[in-house]
Enzyme design. Sequence first.
Site, PDB file in Angstrom:
ATOM      1  N   LYS A 270      33.745  82.904   5.600  1.00  0.00           N
ATOM      2  CA  LYS A 270      32.574  82.857   6.497  1.00  0.00           C
ATOM      3  C   LYS A 270      31.391  82.264   5.718  1.00  0.00           C
ATOM      4  O   LYS A 270      30.609  81.473   6.243  1.00  0.00           O
ATOM      5  CB  LYS A 270      32.257  84.258   7.030  1.00  0.00           C
ATOM      6  CG  LYS A 270      31.194  84.303   8.117  1.00  0.00           C
ATOM      7  CD  LYS A 270      29.777  84.433   7.588  1.00  0.00           C
ATOM      8  CE  LYS A 270      28.760  84.453   8.730  1.00  0.00           C
ATOM      9  NZ  LYS A 270      27.370  84.487   8.246  1.00  0.00           N
ATOM     10  N   ASP A 286      31.418  69.004  16.787  1.00  0.00           N
ATOM     11  CA  ASP A 286      32.018  70.168  17.439  1.00  0.00           C
ATOM     12  C   ASP A 286      32.399  71.201  16.370  1.00  0.00           C
ATOM     13  O   ASP A 286      33.470  71.125  15.759  1.00  0.00           O
ATOM     14  CB  ASP A 286      33.248  69.707  18.239  1.00  0.00           C
ATOM     15  CG  ASP A 286      33.833  70.802  19.105  1.00  0.00           C
ATOM     16  OD1 ASP A 286      33.640  71.992  18.777  1.00  0.00           O
ATOM     17  OD2 ASP A 286      34.505  70.475  20.094  1.00  0.00           O
ATOM     18  N   HIS A 384      18.468  88.382  -0.030  1.00  0.00           N
ATOM     19  CA  HIS A 384      18.403  88.407   1.432  1.00  0.00           C
ATOM     20  C   HIS A 384      17.185  89.174   1.924  1.00  0.00           C
ATOM     21  O   HIS A 384      16.564  88.795   2.895  1.00  0.00           O
ATOM     22  CB  HIS A 384      19.652  89.121   1.971  1.00  0.00           C
ATOM     23  CG  HIS A 384      20.693  88.172   2.444  1.00  0.00           C
ATOM     24  ND1 HIS A 384      21.440  88.399   3.555  1.00  0.00           N
ATOM     25  CD2 HIS A 384      21.096  86.995   1.964  1.00  0.00           C
ATOM     26  CE1 HIS A 384      22.277  87.406   3.721  1.00  0.00           C
ATOM     27  NE2 HIS A 384      22.089  86.542   2.768  1.00  0.00           N
TER      28      HIS A 384
HETATM   29  P1  NDP Z   1      33.714  60.338  22.791  1.00  0.00           P
HETATM   30  O1  NDP Z   1      34.651  60.059  23.897  1.00  0.00           O
HETATM   31  O2  NDP Z   1      32.330  60.741  23.112  1.00  0.00           O
HETATM   32  O3  NDP Z   1      33.624  59.107  21.787  1.00  0.00           O
HETATM   33  C1  NDP Z   1      34.696  58.275  21.502  1.00  0.00           C
HETATM   34  C2  NDP Z   1      34.364  56.912  22.033  1.00  0.00           C
HETATM   35  O4  NDP Z   1      33.375  56.287  21.204  1.00  0.00           O
HETATM   36  C3  NDP Z   1      35.536  55.953  21.949  1.00  0.00           C
HETATM   37  O5  NDP Z   1      36.423  56.164  23.008  1.00  0.00           O
HETATM   38  C4  NDP Z   1      34.852  54.607  22.000  1.00  0.00           C
HETATM   39  O6  NDP Z   1      34.555  54.301  23.346  1.00  0.00           O
HETATM   40  C5  NDP Z   1      33.512  54.870  21.312  1.00  0.00           C
HETATM   41  N1  NDP Z   1      33.430  54.259  19.972  1.00  0.00           N
HETATM   42  C6  NDP Z   1      32.399  53.456  19.542  1.00  0.00           C
HETATM   43  N2  NDP Z   1      32.596  53.061  18.279  1.00  0.00           N
HETATM   44  C7  NDP Z   1      33.777  53.609  17.873  1.00  0.00           C
HETATM   45  C8  NDP Z   1      34.506  53.562  16.645  1.00  0.00           C
HETATM   46  N3  NDP Z   1      34.069  52.872  15.585  1.00  0.00           N
HETATM   47  N4  NDP Z   1      35.658  54.258  16.556  1.00  0.00           N
HETATM   48  C9  NDP Z   1      36.107  54.971  17.613  1.00  0.00           C
HETATM   49  N5  NDP Z   1      35.471  55.039  18.820  1.00  0.00           N
HETATM   50  C10 NDP Z   1      34.305  54.378  18.946  1.00  0.00           C
HETATM   51  O7  NDP Z   1      34.251  61.456  21.846  1.00  0.00           O
HETATM   52  P2  NDP Z   1      35.635  61.806  21.153  1.00  0.00           P
HETATM   53  O8  NDP Z   1      36.829  61.188  21.747  1.00  0.00           O
HETATM   54  O9  NDP Z   1      35.407  61.578  19.717  1.00  0.00           O
HETATM   55  O10 NDP Z   1      35.699  63.365  21.457  1.00  0.00           O
HETATM   56  C11 NDP Z   1      34.763  64.252  20.904  1.00  0.00           C
HETATM   57  C12 NDP Z   1      34.200  65.150  21.974  1.00  0.00           C
HETATM   58  O11 NDP Z   1      35.251  65.798  22.671  1.00  0.00           O
HETATM   59  C13 NDP Z   1      33.356  66.244  21.379  1.00  0.00           C
HETATM   60  O12 NDP Z   1      32.154  66.319  22.112  1.00  0.00           O
HETATM   61  C14 NDP Z   1      34.194  67.496  21.561  1.00  0.00           C
HETATM   62  O13 NDP Z   1      33.383  68.639  21.711  1.00  0.00           O
HETATM   63  C15 NDP Z   1      34.973  67.195  22.812  1.00  0.00           C
HETATM   64  N6  NDP Z   1      36.254  67.861  23.036  1.00  0.00           N
HETATM   65  C16 NDP Z   1      36.863  68.640  22.074  1.00  0.00           C
HETATM   66  C17 NDP Z   1      38.078  69.241  22.308  1.00  0.00           C
HETATM   67  C18 NDP Z   1      38.720  70.026  21.222  1.00  0.00           C
HETATM   68  O14 NDP Z   1      38.226  70.031  20.105  1.00  0.00           O
HETATM   69  N7  NDP Z   1      39.812  70.736  21.469  1.00  0.00           N
HETATM   70  C19 NDP Z   1      38.769  69.067  23.599  1.00  0.00           C
HETATM   71  C20 NDP Z   1      38.068  68.172  24.506  1.00  0.00           C
HETATM   72  C21 NDP Z   1      36.868  67.614  24.222  1.00  0.00           C
HETATM   73  P3  NDP Z   1      34.581  52.789  23.916  1.00  0.00           P
HETATM   74  O15 NDP Z   1      35.921  52.291  23.598  1.00  0.00           O
HETATM   75  O16 NDP Z   1      34.301  52.968  25.341  1.00  0.00           O
HETATM   76  O17 NDP Z   1      33.517  52.074  23.154  1.00  0.00           O
END
Ligand code: NDP
Length: 432
Positions: A270, A286, A384
């Site tokens: 923790k 996240d 603390h």
């Molecule tokens: P996003 O979908 O917000 O971001 C990913 C998008 O960013 C890509 O699809 C792409 O979209 C764009 N992008 C731009 N530049 C890059 C790059 N260099 N490399 C990769 N992608 C890029 O988020 P994530 O898919 O990362 O998911 C994270 C979110 O999902 C967090 O907010 C989390 O809390 C949530 N989440 C978490 C879960 C879990 O942990 N179990 C379950 C479900 C959701 P484009 O191709 O359109 O440009």
Amino acid sequence: MKKEYLQQFYKKSHVEKLEALWEAEAISEEDYERLKNNTLTLPQDVANEMIENHITNYEFPFGIAMNFVIDEEEVLIPMVTEEPSVVAAASNSGKMIGLSGGFQTEMKERLMIAQIALKNVSDVEHAKKVIQENEERIIELANAAHPSILNYGGGARKVEVRLLPADAEFETPEFLVVHLIVDTGEAMGANIVNTMAEALAPYLEELTGGESLMNILSNYATESLATAKCVIEPKYLATITMDGETVRDRIVEATQFALADPYRAVTHNKGIMNGIDAVLLATGNDWRAVEAGVHAYAAKSGQYRSLSRWTTDADGNLVGELTVPISVGSVGGTLSIHPGAQFAYRLLGQPNAAELSRILVSVGLAQNLSAVRALVTEGIQKGHMSLQARSLAIRVGATGENIDKVTKRLQEAKHMNSETAKKIMKELTEEK
Ligand code: NDP
């Protein structure tokens, strides 16, 4: 960065802190203005689109941990936390570790895992074989479901199959689980891999004759392990009452205790997460995802244990090492919308996702050192309590210079509680 402007940062007033950051060239003039005018907050209308039934925003303090040298680079660490002493403890360890050469970090790969869980597969051996034979097609289908990831240098990399046998004790049936291992580029990747997993399910059902139960990312990010190491000369560990060698040996014993006992290990870990979570929050990542993965990793041997290890090297130095699974992004998620998280990234010098993971694990190791060193020397409460006294003073309504006065008298009082704090406030008013 002109570090000399940041000396004794904690002693400066709020305005002086902002000026020092600007003079040190740690922040731009625009960020200096934004901090001064308090415009790095999340707009209400944006927040209203983020969650359901939004009624207001809820704030936490944002601080900076000083003195971090990670892979020979000086870094200012943004931390969002409500817990007193976390930022001070990180800065304190950052200094001790910095004096001995700083942190060395490593992250060999950064891949996410999607799970497609199949049930009622009648011939699992045949199913495993056909999945492996069709790995290329599976990868093709996954990439076709989220083709833009290829533009960022990412994409599905490999397929693994795991058979989870039925277990009479828990009355669980047999599952055939397909793991799709994905390079998510700079994104944390939850949405990317979930899209891929859902797209694959019908094909995998067809291949195996099974039925998909769910298709989702695993937060047990074992393909995204980040490691930080440090070597500290004992003289930097000494306290007023204990020499460095004794502190070093007691820190080693403290880890042995946390390796052996889950009750201690949970609290030990923790402490590590006090640092990691604060940076995750600051950078809009996240933290639940990382928390879940980290604790599962602590139990990878079958028993929940200390995540860090402190040992002694041949020269008598204290050697610390921490490895944790870290799933973060430098694009997407909350970062794309939260002005405070965007500022945290700028403060860190716009690290990529792997660099941020290395920073996170270093902060975890620093936080662990501070906590354990305090525990095996003067105990955690002494440090603390002065911060708790301050919080208590504020809680009973002290403002301005009264905060210091109430804090001081509270520390001298027999019982540090709200009743005493209220009494002190009354005394101060009467003295006036
Ligand atoms: P996003 O979908 O917000 O971001 C990913 C998008 O960013 C890509 O699809 C792409 O979209 C764009 N992008 C731009 N530049 C890059 C790059 N260099 N490399 C990769 N992608 C890029 O988020 P994530 O898919 O990362 O998911 C994270 C979110 O999902 C967090 O907010 C989390 O809390 C949530 N989440 C978490 C879960 C879990 O942990 N179990 C379950 C479900 C959701 P484009 O191709 O359109 O440009």
